[in-house]
Scaffold this motif. Structure first.
Motif, PDB file in Angstrom:
ATOM      1  N   LEU A   1      -7.860   5.597  14.606  1.00 19.55           N
ATOM      2  CA  LEU A   1      -8.030   5.678  13.205  1.00 19.55           C
ATOM      3  C   LEU A   1      -8.813   6.940  12.915  1.00 19.55           C
ATOM      4  CD1 LEU A   1      -8.613   3.815  11.504  1.00 19.55           C
ATOM      5  CD2 LEU A   1     -11.052   3.510  11.666  1.00 19.55           C
ATOM      6  N   GLY A   2      -7.655   7.900  11.647  1.00 20.12           N
ATOM      7  CA  GLY A   2      -8.019   8.386  11.475  1.00 20.12           C
ATOM      8  C   GLY A   2      -8.739   8.381   9.593  1.00 20.12           C
ATOM      9  N   PHE A   3      -8.754   9.552   8.783  1.00 21.64           N
ATOM     10  CA  PHE A   3      -8.375   9.249   7.632  1.00 21.64           C
ATOM     11  C   PHE A   3      -8.562   9.025   6.342  1.00 21.64           C
ATOM     12  CE2 PHE A   3     -11.465  13.049   9.269  1.00 21.64           C
ATOM     13  CZ  PHE A   3     -13.477  12.697   9.404  1.00 21.64           C
ATOM     14  N   GLY A   4      -8.716   8.432   6.214  1.00 25.06           N
ATOM     15  CA  GLY A   4      -7.565   7.462   4.800  1.00 25.06           C
ATOM     16  C   GLY A   4      -6.912   6.331   5.048  1.00 25.06           C
ATOM     17  N   SER A   5      -7.253   5.756   6.417  1.00 21.26           N
ATOM     18  CA  SER A   5      -6.360   4.958   6.840  1.00 21.26           C
ATOM     19  C   SER A   5      -6.829   3.805   7.235  1.00 21.26           C
ATOM     20  CB  SER A   5      -6.007   4.988   8.829  1.00 21.26           C
ATOM     21  OG  SER A   5      -5.265   6.311   8.484  1.00 21.26           O
TER      22      SER A   5
ATOM     23  N   ARG B   1      -1.163   6.495  22.361  1.00 21.99           N
ATOM     24  CA  ARG B   1      -2.033   7.321  23.292  1.00 21.99           C
ATOM     25  C   ARG B   1      -2.291   8.994  22.872  1.00 21.99           C
ATOM     26  NH1 ARG B   1      -4.746   5.770  27.699  1.00 21.99           N
ATOM     27  NH2 ARG B   1      -4.062   4.038  27.814  1.00 21.99           N
ATOM     28  N   GLY B   2      -3.457   9.998  22.467  1.00 19.03           N
ATOM     29  CA  GLY B   2      -3.457  11.014  22.306  1.00 19.03           C
ATOM     30  C   GLY B   2      -3.535  11.517  20.396  1.00 19.03           C
ATOM     31  N   ARG B   3      -3.116  10.557  19.943  1.00 21.01           N
ATOM     32  CA  ARG B   3      -2.806  10.711  18.401  1.00 21.01           C
ATOM     33  C   ARG B   3      -4.210  10.577  17.516  1.00 21.01           C
ATOM     34  NH1 ARG B   3       2.642   7.639  16.969  1.00 21.01           N
ATOM     35  NH2 ARG B   3       2.625   9.108  15.162  1.00 21.01           N
ATOM     36  N   THR B   4      -3.804  10.876  16.579  1.00 20.23           N
ATOM     37  CA  THR B   4      -4.921  11.110  15.171  1.00 20.23           C
ATOM     38  C   THR B   4      -4.586  10.348  14.431  1.00 20.23           C
ATOM     39  OG1 THR B   4      -6.419  12.443  15.939  1.00 20.23           O
ATOM     40  CG2 THR B   4      -6.647  11.466  13.842  1.00 20.23           C
ATOM     41  N   LEU B   5      -4.523   9.151  13.470  1.00 26.43           N
ATOM     42  CA  LEU B   5      -3.439   8.045  13.018  1.00 26.43           C
ATOM     43  C   LEU B   5      -4.242   8.631  11.517  1.00 26.43           C
ATOM     44  CD1 LEU B   5      -2.287   5.374  14.569  1.00 26.43           C
ATOM     45  CD2 LEU B   5      -1.317   8.069  15.071  1.00 26.43           C
ATOM     46  N   ASN B   6      -4.013   9.538  10.337  1.00 27.81           N
ATOM     47  CA  ASN B   6      -4.221   9.795   9.694  1.00 27.81           C
ATOM     48  C   ASN B   6      -3.420   9.000   8.065  1.00 27.81           C
ATOM     49  OD1 ASN B   6      -6.880  11.235   9.906  1.00 27.81           O
ATOM     50  ND2 ASN B   6      -5.586  13.320  10.393  1.00 27.81           N
ATOM     51  N   ASN B   7      -4.237   8.878   7.088  1.00 23.42           N
ATOM     52  CA  ASN B   7      -3.560   8.175   5.667  1.00 23.42           C
ATOM     53  C   ASN B   7      -2.433   7.102   5.766  1.00 23.42           C
ATOM     54  OD1 ASN B   7      -4.835  10.082   4.210  1.00 23.42           O
ATOM     55  ND2 ASN B   7      -3.508  11.801   4.895  1.00 23.42           N
ATOM     56  N   SER B   8      -2.925   6.266   7.041  1.00 24.29           N
ATOM     57  CA  SER B   8      -1.490   5.071   7.372  1.00 24.29           C
ATOM     58  C   SER B   8      -2.765   3.908   7.569  1.00 24.29           C
ATOM     59  CB  SER B   8      -1.639   5.925   8.952  1.00 24.29           C
ATOM     60  OG  SER B   8      -1.036   6.847   9.263  1.00 24.29           O
ATOM     61  N   PHE B   9      -1.235   2.734   7.090  1.00 26.71           N
ATOM     62  CA  PHE B   9      -1.613   1.838   7.846  1.00 26.71           C
ATOM     63  C   PHE B   9      -0.616   1.156   8.432  1.00 26.71           C
ATOM     64  CE2 PHE B   9      -2.549  -2.284   4.854  1.00 26.71           C
ATOM     65  CZ  PHE B   9      -2.836  -3.131   5.914  1.00 26.71           C
ATOM     66  N   ILE B  10      -1.936   0.984  10.004  1.00 28.26           N
ATOM     67  CA  ILE B  10      -1.542   0.153  10.883  1.00 28.26           C
ATOM     68  C   ILE B  10      -1.492  -1.005  11.267  1.00 28.26           C
ATOM     69  CG2 ILE B  10      -2.217   1.652  13.439  1.00 28.26           C
ATOM     70  CD1 ILE B  10      -3.974   3.127  11.671  1.00 28.26           C
TER      71      ILE B  10
ATOM     72  N   ALA C   1       0.832  -0.920   0.088  1.00 29.01           N
ATOM     73  CA  ALA C   1       0.038  -0.615   0.525  1.00 29.01           C
ATOM     74  C   ALA C   1       0.518   1.350  -0.235  1.00 29.01           C
ATOM     75  CB  ALA C   1      -1.112   0.298   1.226  1.00 29.01           C
ATOM     76  N   LEU C   2       2.117   1.458   0.511  1.00 31.35           N
ATOM     77  CA  LEU C   2       2.827   2.431   0.898  1.00 31.35           C
ATOM     78  C   LEU C   2       3.621   2.556  -0.933  1.00 31.35           C
ATOM     79  CD1 LEU C   2       4.084   4.476   2.362  1.00 31.35           C
ATOM     80  CD2 LEU C   2       6.342   3.084   3.024  1.00 31.35           C
ATOM     81  N   GLU C   3       4.128   1.688  -0.991  1.00 32.58           N
ATOM     82  CA  GLU C   3       4.889   1.742  -2.733  1.00 32.58           C
ATOM     83  C   GLU C   3       3.763   1.734  -3.307  1.00 32.58           C
ATOM     84  OE1 GLU C   3       6.023  -1.985  -3.162  1.00 32.58           O
ATOM     85  OE2 GLU C   3       8.066  -1.942  -2.188  1.00 32.58           O
ATOM     86  N   ARG C   4       2.251   1.737  -4.139  1.00 32.80           N
ATOM     87  CA  ARG C   4       1.305   1.972  -3.930  1.00 32.80           C
ATOM     88  C   ARG C   4       0.565   3.605  -3.983  1.00 32.80           C
ATOM     89  NH1 ARG C   4      -0.402  -3.563  -4.219  1.00 32.80           N
ATOM     90  NH2 ARG C   4      -2.508  -2.670  -2.623  1.00 32.80           N
ATOM     91  N   LYS C   5       1.397   3.959  -2.800  1.00 29.42           N
ATOM     92  CA  LYS C   5       0.847   5.358  -2.242  1.00 29.42           C
ATOM     93  C   LYS C   5      -0.262   5.484  -2.136  1.00 29.42           C
ATOM     94  CE  LYS C   5       4.644   7.648  -4.983  1.00 29.42           C
ATOM     95  NZ  LYS C   5       5.078   7.746  -4.660  1.00 29.42           N
ATOM     96  N   GLU C   6      -0.899   4.551  -1.758  1.00 30.41           N
ATOM     97  CA  GLU C   6      -2.152   4.506  -1.104  1.00 30.41           C
ATOM     98  C   GLU C   6      -2.296   4.916   0.085  1.00 30.41           C
ATOM     99  OE1 GLU C   6      -3.494   0.778  -1.144  1.00 30.41           O
ATOM    100  OE2 GLU C   6      -3.674   0.299  -3.583  1.00 30.41           O
ATOM    101  N   VAL C   7      -1.424   4.993   1.271  1.00 32.73           N
ATOM    102  CA  VAL C   7      -0.843   5.297   2.032  1.00 32.73           C
ATOM    103  C   VAL C   7       0.046   6.495   2.186  1.00 32.73           C
ATOM    104  CG1 VAL C   7      -1.894   4.003   3.983  1.00 32.73           C
ATOM    105  CG2 VAL C   7       0.446   3.268   2.894  1.00 32.73           C
TER     106      VAL C   7
END
Length: 314
Positions: free
Chosen positions: A244-248, A215-224, A144-150
């Motif tokens: 969980l954030g947008f695009g993740s 803790r305390g974070r919002t993770l956008n556009n990520s593969f977690i 997903a990272l290589e395809r720039k999906e995240v």
């Protein structure tokens, strides 16, 4: 009888004819002959036909670039018995290629797991060790990272002993938690160019950190990926999922039979009851049939089982 091209024939035979030998083990009542580029099977017509269908599927896999071994023969036979899908549909799906090696699902359960990651925002992969839960999730993340999906990959796991006992270990905090994160680092180096990994870590494109750091974070556009999730508390699991954030996308992996949470309930066990019916969240359960190990490991386990049984009968 089937004619096979040179390259596929070499792969279908396998080292020391191991692949065709495994087919004969699956069908002990038939005899297989390989002469030149031709494979013939002798035996009762119905059994010979079944064996030939398996060989034809192995030929398709070989032509698709799959390196055949005992595992592929066993899984192809199992897929043929249990589903209408062909082995090629399951075992020939590439996830990630690196240095001439391709990561693919090796069982029907693994194929379902990989497909569920494509279809859902949050996926829980639950099953015993050796089923490829974390490995396949890592491959999907890197792809997903290589395809720039995240924009980034975040890998985390709970440090079960990150309390009182951890404080007595020598070194900095980073050095203390490294043993808990080392499996993720090892998988990362296997999935990516090792020379590139330090740069990605330094830039934050790839992050490997204990669960407490979420803790305390919002993770956008990520593969977690949360690994060893059976060792989270219910509170930690809720905290993680709400990052969980947008695009993740999130993948949570764990084995509920190996819980090491001291004096409490596993967050993974609890979340199964809470989120089972929530849309866009999927629970994929992998089992013993999805364990993919070196054939000698299975032989060793079987030998120990026979020895224990023998000792128990004395």
């Amino acid at each position: 009888m089937v004619d096979v091209d040179d390259v596929a024939m070499i792969r279908v035979l396998g080292v020391h004819d191991r692949v065709l030998g495994q087919v004969e083990k699956q069908f002990p009542d038939v005899t297989i002959h390989a002469r030149g580029n031709r494979i013939t099977i002798e035996g009762a017509p119905d059994r010979a036909d079944e064996a030939m269908r398996l060989v034809e599927q192995l030929i398709e896999l070989a032509r698709s670039g799959v390196e055949l071994d005992v595992t592929e023969v066993t899984q192809a036979a199992r897929i043929h018995e249990e589903t209408e899908a062909g082995a090629t549909d399951v075992l020939a799906q590439p996830i990630l290629s690196r240095q001439g090696r391709t990561v693919r699902p090796k069982t029907l359960g693994q194929k379902n797991y990989v497909d569920s990651i494509d279809r859902n925002t949050i996926v829980f992969g639950i099953g015993p060790a050796g089923t490829g839960k974390t490995y396949l999730a890592m491959a999907k993340a890197v792809a997903a990272l290589e395809r720039k999906e995240v924009d980034r990959i975040i890998l985390t796991r709970p440090a079960v002993e990150a309390g009182e006992r951890l404080g007595f270990l020598p070194g900095t905090l980073s050095e203390k938690i490294d043993p808990y994160l080392r499996p993720l680092f090892d998988a990362l180096h296997e999935m990516m160019n090792p020379d590139l990994v330090p740069k990605l870590l330094a830039s934050g494109t790839v992050e490997v950190a204990p669960l407490a750091y979420m803790r305390g974070r919002t993770l956008n556009n990520s593969f977690i990926i949360l690994d060893e999730a059976q060792n989270t508390t219910p509170e930690q699991m809720k905290m993680f999922l709400t990052r969980l954030g947008f695009g993740s996308r999130m993948v949570v992996t764990g084995d509920i039979t190996q819980v090491d949470v001291p004096g409490g309930q596993s967050g993974l066990q609890r979340v199964v009851d809470i989120l089972t019916d929530v849309d866009d969240i999927h629970f994929e359960r992998l089992g013993p049939r999805d364990i993919v190990r070196h054939r000698l490991v299975s032989d060793i386990v079987d030998a120990y089982a026979r020895f224990d049984q023998k000792e128990g009968n004395r």
